[in-house]
Design a protein around this motif. Structure first.
Motif, PDB file in Angstrom:
ATOM      1  N   SER A  80       0.833  -1.217   0.000  1.00  0.00           N
ATOM      2  CA  SER A  80       0.000   0.000   0.000  1.00  0.00           C
ATOM      3  C   SER A  80       0.860   1.256   0.000  1.00  0.00           C
ATOM      4  N   THR A  81       2.155   1.105  -0.258  1.00  0.00           N
ATOM      5  CA  THR A  81       3.097   2.221  -0.207  1.00  0.00           C
ATOM      6  C   THR A  81       2.643   3.414  -1.047  1.00  0.00           C
ATOM      7  N   GLY A  82       2.112   3.161  -2.252  1.00  0.00           N
ATOM      8  CA  GLY A  82       1.681   4.242  -3.129  1.00  0.00           C
ATOM      9  C   GLY A  82       0.563   5.073  -2.535  1.00  0.00           C
ATOM     10  N   ALA A  83      -0.338   4.429  -1.784  1.00  0.00           N
ATOM     11  CA  ALA A  83      -1.415   5.153  -1.112  1.00  0.00           C
ATOM     12  C   ALA A  83      -0.878   5.872   0.124  1.00  0.00           C
ATOM     13  N   HIS A 274      -8.118  -2.729  -4.588  1.00  0.00           N
ATOM     14  CA  HIS A 274      -6.872  -3.498  -4.619  1.00  0.00           C
ATOM     15  C   HIS A 274      -7.153  -4.965  -4.957  1.00  0.00           C
ATOM     16  N   ASP A 275      -6.777  -5.367  -6.171  1.00  0.00           N
ATOM     17  CA  ASP A 275      -7.043  -6.735  -6.633  1.00  0.00           C
ATOM     18  C   ASP A 275      -5.746  -7.469  -6.948  1.00  0.00           C
ATOM     19  N   ALA A 276      -4.787  -7.389  -6.025  1.00  0.00           N
ATOM     20  CA  ALA A 276      -3.566  -8.185  -6.199  1.00  0.00           C
ATOM     21  C   ALA A 276      -3.945  -9.651  -6.353  1.00  0.00           C
ATOM     22  N   PHE A 277      -5.057 -10.035  -5.727  1.00  0.00           N
ATOM     23  CA  PHE A 277      -5.678 -11.349  -5.896  1.00  0.00           C
ATOM     24  C   PHE A 277      -7.159 -11.112  -6.148  1.00  0.00           C
ATOM     25  N   GLN A 360      -9.021   1.881  -2.819  1.00  0.00           N
ATOM     26  CA  GLN A 360      -8.677   1.098  -1.627  1.00  0.00           C
ATOM     27  C   GLN A 360      -7.391   0.349  -1.907  1.00  0.00           C
ATOM     28  N   SER A 361      -6.421   0.459  -0.988  1.00  0.00           N
ATOM     29  CA  SER A 361      -5.109  -0.174  -1.180  1.00  0.00           C
ATOM     30  C   SER A 361      -4.750  -1.010   0.032  1.00  0.00           C
ATOM     31  N   ILE A 362      -4.240  -2.226  -0.226  1.00  0.00           N
ATOM     32  CA  ILE A 362      -3.899  -3.177   0.838  1.00  0.00           C
ATOM     33  C   ILE A 362      -2.385  -3.240   1.009  1.00  0.00           C
ATOM     34  N   GLY A 363      -1.925  -3.122   2.241  1.00  0.00           N
ATOM     35  CA  GLY A 363      -0.500  -3.237   2.554  1.00  0.00           C
ATOM     36  C   GLY A 363      -0.211  -4.523   3.284  1.00  0.00           C
ATOM     37  N   ALA A 366      -3.102  -7.201   4.424  1.00  0.00           N
ATOM     38  CA  ALA A 366      -4.118  -6.327   5.037  1.00  0.00           C
ATOM     39  C   ALA A 366      -3.712  -5.846   6.425  1.00  0.00           C
ATOM     40  N   THR A 367      -2.415  -5.562   6.614  1.00  0.00           N
ATOM     41  CA  THR A 367      -1.957  -5.051   7.906  1.00  0.00           C
ATOM     42  C   THR A 367      -1.892  -3.526   7.928  1.00  0.00           C
ATOM     43  N   ASN A 368      -1.890  -2.884   6.733  1.00  0.00           N
ATOM     44  CA  ASN A 368      -1.758  -1.431   6.669  1.00  0.00           C
ATOM     45  C   ASN A 368      -2.484  -0.933   5.424  1.00  0.00           C
ATOM     46  N   ASN A 369      -3.763  -0.659   5.575  1.00  0.00           N
ATOM     47  CA  ASN A 369      -4.620  -0.371   4.423  1.00  0.00           C
ATOM     48  C   ASN A 369      -5.058   1.086   4.371  1.00  0.00           C
ATOM     49  N   PHE A 370      -5.371   1.551   3.145  1.00  0.00           N
ATOM     50  CA  PHE A 370      -5.762   2.936   2.931  1.00  0.00           C
ATOM     51  C   PHE A 370      -7.013   3.005   2.059  1.00  0.00           C
TER      52      PHE A 370
END
Length: 480
Positions: A80-83, A274-277, A360-363, A366-370
């Protein structure tokens, strides 16, 4: 004081010969604006030390952009770095410290073999879970199998649901000039693709990519305003969470973003999730309140996520089709929204309504989401609705078995460096505690199967069917 997106740009995503600096320069160039008046630069890269061998990269990037006299900082929150970098750049402008800020996010990943990249990405996983050989796809698969079990989704229905996500996002990838994959897929192609970690196949996983995104933030009034922005975190270990099929980090981020914007999920015209999966697009829609869980299968069956549907989702192609250079993806979502709102997309997929958008972005897992909400300046959207993101599920007062049993499972085929393939992993529950173990039983794993656990000299836990269970099976076979 408002914070506005003045300009935004992307590099081409994919397997690029360009180095990390050239990718960043390409994204900045594609903003088509003068950056000499920026007061500071915020840079997001997840792991340049491992991927490119470059440390202290904020100074390095500024030097190459010719901006070396102004402040610069690097920010990292896994995928989620970009967010995250936009979040903290926003805070700096909102506070009045800076007037104009250049926000950059990038990653260069494709020069390494897949198993090496897999191992690097797995470093964000809790050490105890990583020790078993778990990877990000493996944890995503554990979440997916448990999600299907809790919602009584049969195996064939699950595969269709995941295919619908991949099909949609590949369809829209063909319209995105920056996307890594620009071809549609059919069900036959999808179902025959290589299994990565059951039930997730190759087309359920975003590709390893190179790419960069850039955004020019300013307190000067522009067309697109950052209306709401939220961050949420969760336990590092997936096993330490009470519920694994819903991400509290997304819910917290969404609650904060909607509260700041004074809006509700009903006001969102379109979204980048966020659809990394592929299953994460499904859970992301539910966790942000955009689609009710009971309606999620119908949402995909009736193509309500397409550009002419009720809620267009990932019409950029998403991470799945555009590509997933991990540090860049969260900011790339924002650039895509900016471009859609400004009519810079193909007329074939233009939207009837595009005044309010959500990303929505997942880090990590799902430990650090935006969650970020963008709004067209001047659009008349005043919501009187509010959404409660608290999970209303009541914990069942059921007797927790003292005997360990399978809570979820997966078979991992693309393993990290140094781990043999395939690798059977199970999430084990004993009373209130959950943990990961390697599964070595002859019996096919299924949720609820009772287990015996053994710790080997290497410190790794191994699980196999409980002896009493095996005896019952043998007796049944004899009777038959």
């Amino acid at each position: 004081m408002g914070v506005f997106i003045y300009k935004a740009g992307l590099s081409k995503f994919g397997k690029r010969k360009s180095n990390i600096i050239h990718l960043i320069q390409e994204a900045v160039f594609n903003m088509k604006t003068d950056i000499s008046d920026v007061d500071a630069v915020f840079i997001g890269l997840m792991n340049p030390e491992e991927f490119t061998g470059v440390g202290n990269i904020a100074s390095y990037v500024l030097d190459k952009l010719g901006l070396y006299k102004i402040p610069a900082v690097r920010i990292e929150t896994a995928s989620s770095t970009g967010a995250a970098v936009l979040y903290y750049a926003y805070a700096a402008v909102k506070s009045g410290i800076y007037k104009n800020v250049l926000v950059i996010a990038a990653e260069k990943m494709t020069e390494m073999p897949t198993n090496r990249v897999t191992k690097i990405l797995a470093e964000v996983i809790h050490p105890a879970e990583r020790k078993t050989g778990a990877t990000m796809p493996a944890l995503a698969a554990l979440v997916t199998n448990r999600f299907a079990y809790e919602n009584k989704i049969k195996k064939d229905v699950l595969k269709k649901l995941l295919f619908y996500v991949a099909e949609k996002n590949h369809y829209y990838g063909q319209f995105n000039e920056f996307a890594q994959f620009r071809k549609e897929i059919d069900f036959d192609t999808y179902i025959k693709s290589k299994i990565v970690s059951s039930p997730l196949s190759l087309y359920d996983c975003a590709p390893i990519s190179d790419g960069a995104a850039a955004v020019y933030l300013s307190s000067e009034k522009g067309d697109i305003v950052v209306a709401g922005i939220g961050q949420g975190t969760d336990r590092q270990a997936l096993c330490e969470r009470e519920i694994i099929t819903s991400f509290e980090s997304t819910k917290a981020a969404a609650f904060n973003a909607f509260k700041m914007a004074g809006l509700s999920p009903m006001d969102i015209d379109f979204a980048e999730i966020h659809d990394a999966f592929t299953p994460f697009e499904v859970t992301g829609l539910i966790d942000t309140g955009l689609v009710d869980k009971k309606e999620i299968i119908r949402f995909y069956e009736e193509r309500l996520g397409y550009h002419d549907g009720k809620l267009p989702v990932n019409i950029s192609g998403g991470l799945k089709s555009r590509g997933h250079p991990v540090g860049a993806s969260g900011l790339a979502q924002v650039v895509e929204v900016y471009n859609i709102m400004n009519g810079k997309y193909n007329d074939e997929i233009s939207l009837k309504r595009c005044d309010v958008a959500l990303t929505q972005s997942i880090g990590g897992l799902a430990t650090n989401n935006f969650v970020i909400i963008l709004k067209r300046r001047g659009s008349k959207v005043k919501s009187t609705l509010r959404y409660d993101f608290n999970d209303k599920r009541k914990s069942k007062k059921e007797k927790m078995s003292k005997i360990p049993q399978i809570y979820s499972f997966t078979e991992l085929y693309i393993t990290p460096e140094g781990v043999n393939s395939p690798l059977n992993l199970v999430m084990v529950q004993r009373k209130q505690k959950k943990f990961l173990a390697r599964y070595i039983g002859d019996v096919k794993p299924k949720i609820g199967l009772k287990l015996s656990i053994k710790k080997m000299d290497n410190g790794i836990l191994y699980a196999y069917p409980e002896a009493g269970f095996i005896e019952k099976i043998r007796k049944r076979l004899k009777k038959k």
